[in-house]
Design a protein around this motif. Structure first.
Motif, PDB file in Angstrom:
ATOM      1  N   LYS A  47       0.852  -1.189   0.000  1.00 59.57           N
ATOM      2  CA  LYS A  47       0.000   0.000   0.000  1.00 59.57           C
ATOM      3  C   LYS A  47       0.888   1.239   0.000  1.00 59.57           C
ATOM      4  O   LYS A  47       2.069   1.173   0.370  1.00 59.57           O
ATOM      5  CB  LYS A  47      -0.894   0.019   1.249  1.00 59.57           C
ATOM      6  N   PRO A  48       0.386   2.394  -0.408  1.00 59.92           N
ATOM      7  CA  PRO A  48       1.177   3.634  -0.320  1.00 59.92           C
ATOM      8  C   PRO A  48       1.644   3.877   1.111  1.00 59.92           C
ATOM      9  O   PRO A  48       0.855   3.746   2.055  1.00 59.92           O
ATOM     10  CB  PRO A  48       0.184   4.708  -0.783  1.00 59.92           C
ATOM     11  N   GLY A  49       2.901   4.196   1.273  1.00 57.25           N
ATOM     12  CA  GLY A  49       3.462   4.426   2.599  1.00 57.25           C
ATOM     13  C   GLY A  49       4.091   3.195   3.236  1.00 57.25           C
ATOM     14  O   GLY A  49       4.746   3.291   4.275  1.00 57.25           O
ATOM     15  N   THR A  50       3.898   2.012   2.603  1.00 55.70           N
ATOM     16  CA  THR A  50       4.491   0.786   3.142  1.00 55.70           C
ATOM     17  C   THR A  50       6.003   0.787   2.905  1.00 55.70           C
ATOM     18  O   THR A  50       6.475   1.190   1.848  1.00 55.70           O
ATOM     19  CB  THR A  50       3.883  -0.457   2.454  1.00 55.70           C
ATOM     20  N   SER A  51       6.775   0.340   3.884  1.00 56.77           N
ATOM     21  CA  SER A  51       8.225   0.223   3.721  1.00 56.77           C
ATOM     22  C   SER A  51       8.570  -1.131   3.117  1.00 56.77           C
ATOM     23  O   SER A  51       7.877  -2.133   3.341  1.00 56.77           O
ATOM     24  CB  SER A  51       8.928   0.359   5.074  1.00 56.77           C
ATOM     25  N   VAL A  52       9.641  -1.168   2.320  1.00 57.17           N
ATOM     26  CA  VAL A  52      10.124  -2.419   1.737  1.00 57.17           C
ATOM     27  C   VAL A  52      11.611  -2.555   2.037  1.00 57.17           C
ATOM     28  O   VAL A  52      12.295  -1.579   2.333  1.00 57.17           O
ATOM     29  CB  VAL A  52       9.894  -2.471   0.203  1.00 57.17           C
ATOM     30  N   TYR A  53      12.110  -3.783   1.976  1.00 54.63           N
ATOM     31  CA  TYR A  53      13.536  -4.044   2.164  1.00 54.63           C
ATOM     32  C   TYR A  53      14.246  -3.969   0.817  1.00 54.63           C
ATOM     33  O   TYR A  53      13.745  -4.488  -0.195  1.00 54.63           O
ATOM     34  CB  TYR A  53      13.761  -5.428   2.751  1.00 54.63           C
ATOM     35  N   ILE A  54      15.401  -3.323   0.805  1.00 55.44           N
ATOM     36  CA  ILE A  54      16.215  -3.239  -0.409  1.00 55.44           C
ATOM     37  C   ILE A  54      17.573  -3.857  -0.122  1.00 55.44           C
ATOM     38  O   ILE A  54      18.231  -3.518   0.854  1.00 55.44           O
ATOM     39  CB  ILE A  54      16.374  -1.780  -0.874  1.00 55.44           C
ATOM     40  N   PRO A 104       7.739  -6.280   3.242  1.00 55.01           N
ATOM     41  CA  PRO A 104       8.120  -6.158   4.659  1.00 55.01           C
ATOM     42  C   PRO A 104       7.591  -7.266   5.550  1.00 55.01           C
ATOM     43  O   PRO A 104       7.948  -7.335   6.708  1.00 55.01           O
ATOM     44  CB  PRO A 104       7.514  -4.821   5.060  1.00 55.01           C
ATOM     45  N   THR A 105       6.736  -8.115   5.044  1.00 49.71           N
ATOM     46  CA  THR A 105       6.134  -9.144   5.890  1.00 49.71           C
ATOM     47  C   THR A 105       6.527 -10.533   5.425  1.00 49.71           C
ATOM     48  O   THR A 105       6.822 -10.756   4.254  1.00 49.71           O
ATOM     49  CB  THR A 105       4.598  -9.033   5.870  1.00 49.71           C
ATOM     50  N   TYR A 106       6.533 -11.439   6.388  1.00 51.30           N
ATOM     51  CA  TYR A 106       6.797 -12.847   6.088  1.00 51.30           C
ATOM     52  C   TYR A 106       5.547 -13.627   6.413  1.00 51.30           C
ATOM     53  O   TYR A 106       5.029 -13.549   7.530  1.00 51.30           O
ATOM     54  CB  TYR A 106       7.960 -13.349   6.937  1.00 51.30           C
ATOM     55  N   ASN A 107       5.017 -14.369   5.472  1.00 50.53           N
ATOM     56  CA  ASN A 107       3.766 -15.093   5.652  1.00 50.53           C
ATOM     57  C   ASN A 107       4.046 -16.572   5.880  1.00 50.53           C
ATOM     58  O   ASN A 107       4.319 -17.303   4.934  1.00 50.53           O
ATOM     59  CB  ASN A 107       2.874 -14.908   4.421  1.00 50.53           C
ATOM     60  N   THR A 156       9.151 -15.986  12.563  1.00 47.98           N
ATOM     61  CA  THR A 156       9.356 -14.557  12.796  1.00 47.98           C
ATOM     62  C   THR A 156       9.587 -14.230  14.274  1.00 47.98           C
ATOM     63  O   THR A 156      10.023 -13.130  14.602  1.00 47.98           O
ATOM     64  CB  THR A 156       8.151 -13.746  12.290  1.00 47.98           C
ATOM     65  N   LYS A 157       9.303 -15.174  15.164  1.00 49.37           N
ATOM     66  CA  LYS A 157       9.420 -14.926  16.597  1.00 49.37           C
ATOM     67  C   LYS A 157      10.774 -15.327  17.176  1.00 49.37           C
ATOM     68  O   LYS A 157      11.002 -15.166  18.379  1.00 49.37           O
ATOM     69  CB  LYS A 157       8.308 -15.675  17.358  1.00 49.37           C
ATOM     70  N   HIS A 158      11.650 -15.860  16.341  1.00 54.85           N
ATOM     71  CA  HIS A 158      12.927 -16.368  16.843  1.00 54.85           C
ATOM     72  C   HIS A 158      14.089 -15.644  16.159  1.00 54.85           C
ATOM     73  O   HIS A 158      14.558 -16.061  15.099  1.00 54.85           O
ATOM     74  CB  HIS A 158      13.030 -17.876  16.625  1.00 54.85           C
ATOM     75  N   ASN A 159      14.529 -14.553  16.781  1.00 60.26           N
ATOM     76  CA  ASN A 159      15.668 -13.804  16.263  1.00 60.26           C
ATOM     77  C   ASN A 159      16.932 -14.657  16.370  1.00 60.26           C
ATOM     78  O   ASN A 159      17.209 -15.247  17.418  1.00 60.26           O
ATOM     79  CB  ASN A 159      15.830 -12.507  17.043  1.00 60.26           C
ATOM     80  N   PHE A 160      17.707 -14.705  15.296  1.00 59.67           N
ATOM     81  CA  PHE A 160      18.868 -15.595  15.288  1.00 59.67           C
ATOM     82  C   PHE A 160      19.911 -15.190  16.324  1.00 59.67           C
ATOM     83  O   PHE A 160      20.513 -16.052  16.978  1.00 59.67           O
ATOM     84  CB  PHE A 160      19.505 -15.620  13.897  1.00 59.67           C
ATOM     85  N   ASN A 161      20.132 -13.904  16.502  1.00 60.30           N
ATOM     86  CA  ASN A 161      21.128 -13.468  17.477  1.00 60.30           C
ATOM     87  C   ASN A 161      20.709 -13.812  18.909  1.00 60.30           C
ATOM     88  O   ASN A 161      21.564 -14.060  19.768  1.00 60.30           O
ATOM     89  CB  ASN A 161      21.376 -11.966  17.348  1.00 60.30           C
ATOM     90  N   VAL A 162      19.412 -13.819  19.154  1.00 57.06           N
ATOM     91  CA  VAL A 162      18.926 -14.234  20.477  1.00 57.06           C
ATOM     92  C   VAL A 162      19.221 -15.717  20.691  1.00 57.06           C
ATOM     93  O   VAL A 162      19.652 -16.128  21.772  1.00 57.06           O
ATOM     94  CB  VAL A 162      17.415 -13.955  20.611  1.00 57.06           C
ATOM     95  N   TYR A 175      15.653 -10.612   7.073  1.00 55.80           N
ATOM     96  CA  TYR A 175      15.675  -9.292   7.709  1.00 55.80           C
ATOM     97  C   TYR A 175      14.981  -9.318   9.066  1.00 55.80           C
ATOM     98  O   TYR A 175      15.457  -8.740  10.044  1.00 55.80           O
ATOM     99  CB  TYR A 175      15.003  -8.263   6.805  1.00 55.80           C
ATOM    100  N   ILE A 176      13.846 -10.017   9.121  1.00 59.08           N
ATOM    101  CA  ILE A 176      13.056 -10.035  10.350  1.00 59.08           C
ATOM    102  C   ILE A 176      13.837 -10.666  11.500  1.00 59.08           C
ATOM    103  O   ILE A 176      13.798 -10.197  12.642  1.00 59.08           O
ATOM    104  CB  ILE A 176      11.727 -10.786  10.119  1.00 59.08           C
ATOM    105  N   ILE A 177      14.578 -11.732  11.229  1.00 61.28           N
ATOM    106  CA  ILE A 177      15.299 -12.441  12.304  1.00 61.28           C
ATOM    107  C   ILE A 177      16.735 -11.948  12.448  1.00 61.28           C
ATOM    108  O   ILE A 177      17.511 -12.509  13.225  1.00 61.28           O
ATOM    109  CB  ILE A 177      15.282 -13.972  12.082  1.00 61.28           C
TER     110      ILE A 177
END
Length: 350
Positions: free
Chosen positions: A29-36, A49-52, A134-140, A200-202
Motif C-alpha cells: 500500500k502507499p506508505g508501506t516500507s520495503v527491504y532493499i 516487509p512481511t513474512y507469511n 518470525t518470533k525467533h531472532n537468530f542473534n537471540v 531481515y526479520i530475524i
C-alpha cells in the motif's frame, strides 16, 4: 526479466515504478516500507516487509516398514525439521509402526523445539511444527546457546570442586538444550536463505548466512566436547572424583579464561571490530598453548605418584576435551575478523 525506465523525481531523486502484479500479490500500500538488498554483482532486490508463514508450509511423507532402521528414521525426521518442514507424516502401509520406531519418533519430537507428535492410528504418525519463524531472532538464539555453554562450564567447575556427580550430570541435560538451540538456529538460517524477508526479520543479512552456519555449528561442537568431558568424570568411582578435587585450581584458571572468551564472542555479535577479533584470536592461541603445557606437566608427573598414575589418564583426556573445545572457537574468531574488514574503505593499524 522486466525492463523499466529510470525517471527523475524532484532535483536529484531517481525512481522506477514497481510491477503492478507484484504489488498486488504482496499487498503493498502507499506508505508501506520495503527491504532493499544490494547484491555483490551490483543488482538490486526489493522484498516485501512481511513474512507469511502460511505461504511457506512444507509437508513430507515418510514410508517405513518393519525393516526400517529406527536411527535412520530419527535422523531423517530431524533433517526435515531443519529444512523447515511443518508437517511430517510417517506411514507403515504393511502393518503397525514398530515399537522401536515409535520410541525414536517420540525422542526426536521431544528433542526439537516446537515439534509435537500426533499418533493418528497404529499405522500412521503425524509430527507437526508449531514454530513461527518470525518470533525467533537468530542473534537471540546464539546468545542463549553461548549462555548454555557458560552454564555447562560452571557446573563442571562446581562438580570438580565438590566431587558431586549431581553437578556433572546436569551438564548432560544442558547439552541436550544446546542441541535444541542449535537445530532451531540452523532451521532459521535455512528458511532465511530462501526467504529474504524472513532474513531481515530475524536479523540475518543474506551475505552472512554461511558464516552464521559455521558459528552455530562451532558452538554446538563446543557443547559436545564439554559433555564428553563430563562423561569422562562420571565414569570415575567416588574415590576418583574426590582425588580430582586436587586438580580444581588448574581447571579454575581454564574455566575463567573460557568464560572470558565466551563473553567476547557475545560482544562481537553486535560489533564486528577487527581489533576485538584479533584480541580473541590471541587469547585463543595463548589458552591453547597454556593447556598444552599443563598436559605435558601432568604426563611428566604420572610416573611419580601411584594415584596420579591411576587417574592421570582421565585428567589428560579431560583436558584434551577442553583443548578441542577451544579449537572449535577459532572459526568464530576468523569470521569475526573477516566481517569487521569486509566493508571498510581503509584500515588504520597505527
Amino acid at each position: 526479466m522486466d525492463l523499466r525506465k529510470v525517471q527523475k523525481f524532484g532535483k536529484s531523486t531517481l525512481m522506477i515504478s514497481l510491477p503492478a502484479e507484484w504489488v498486488k500479490s504482496v499487498n503493498l500500500k502507499p506508505g508501506t516500507s520495503v527491504y532493499i538488498d544490494v547484491d555483490e554483482d551490483g543488482g538490486l532486490k526489493v522484498y516485501p516487509p512481511t513474512y507469511n508463514p502460511q505461504g511457506t508450509k512444507h509437508e513430507m511423507q515418510i514410508k517405513i516398514s518393519e525393516n526400517t532402521d529406527p536411527d535412520l528414521l530419527e535422523r531423517v525426521v530431524r533433517s526435515f525439521y531443519v529444512l523447515g518442514f511443518d508437517r511430517i507424516v510417517i506411514k507403515n502401509e504393511g502393518g503397525i509402526i514398530p515399537n522401536e520406531a515409535m520410541r525414536k519418533l517420540r525422542e526426536v519430537s521431544r528433542s526439537l523445539i516446537g515439534l509435537e507428535m500426533i499418533a493418528n492410528d497404529l499405522q500412521n504418525v503425524e509430527i507437526r511444527s508449531y514454530i513461527d519463524p518470525t518470533k525467533h531472532n537468530f542473534n537471540v538464539i546464539l546468545g542463549q546457546l553461548v549462555n548454555t555453554l557458560k552454564l555447562m562450564v560452571n557446573y563442571l567447575s562446581h562438580g570438580l570442586k565438590s566431587g558431586s556427580r549431581k553437578f556433572i550430570e546436569e551438564i548432560l541435560e544442558l547439552e541436550k538444550e544446546a542441541d535444541r538451540l542449535y537445530f532451531l538456529g540452523l532451521r532459521q538460517l535455512i528458511l532465511a536463505q530462501t526467504n529474504k524477508s524472513l532474513a531481515y526479520i530475524i536479523g540475518v543479512p543474506s551475505v552472512q548466512i554461511i558464516g552464521n552456519r559455521i558459528i552455530i555449528k562451532s558452538l554446538e561442537e563446543v557443547a559436545d566436547e564439554i559433555s564428553e568431558a563430563a562423561n569422562m568424570l562420571l565414569g570415575l568411582p567416588p574415590e576418583g572424583l574426590n582425588y580430582l578435587k586436587d586438580f580444581y585450581p588448574t581447571f579454575l584458571s581454564v574455566k575463567e579464561k573460557m568464560d572470558t572468551l565466551l563473553n567476547q564472542i557475545v560482544k562481537l555479535r553486535g560489533d564486528w571490530n577487527y581489533r576485538a577479533a584479533n584480541e580473541l584470536m590471541e587469547e585463543l592461541r595463548v589458552l591453547r598453548k597454556s593447556l598444552m603445557l599443563e598436559l605435558e606437566n601432568l604426563q611428566a608427573q604420572l610416573m611419580n605418584d601411584h594415584r596420579r598414575n591411576k587417574y592421570g589418564p582421565k585428567i589428560v583426556g579431560f583436558m584434551l576435551r577442553f583443548y578441542s573445545a577451544i579449537r572449535n572457537l577459532e572459526p568464530i574468531a576468523e569470521i569475526a575478523m573477516n566481517r569487521s574488514l569486509e566493508n571498510l574503505k581503509e584500515v588504520d593499524l597505527k
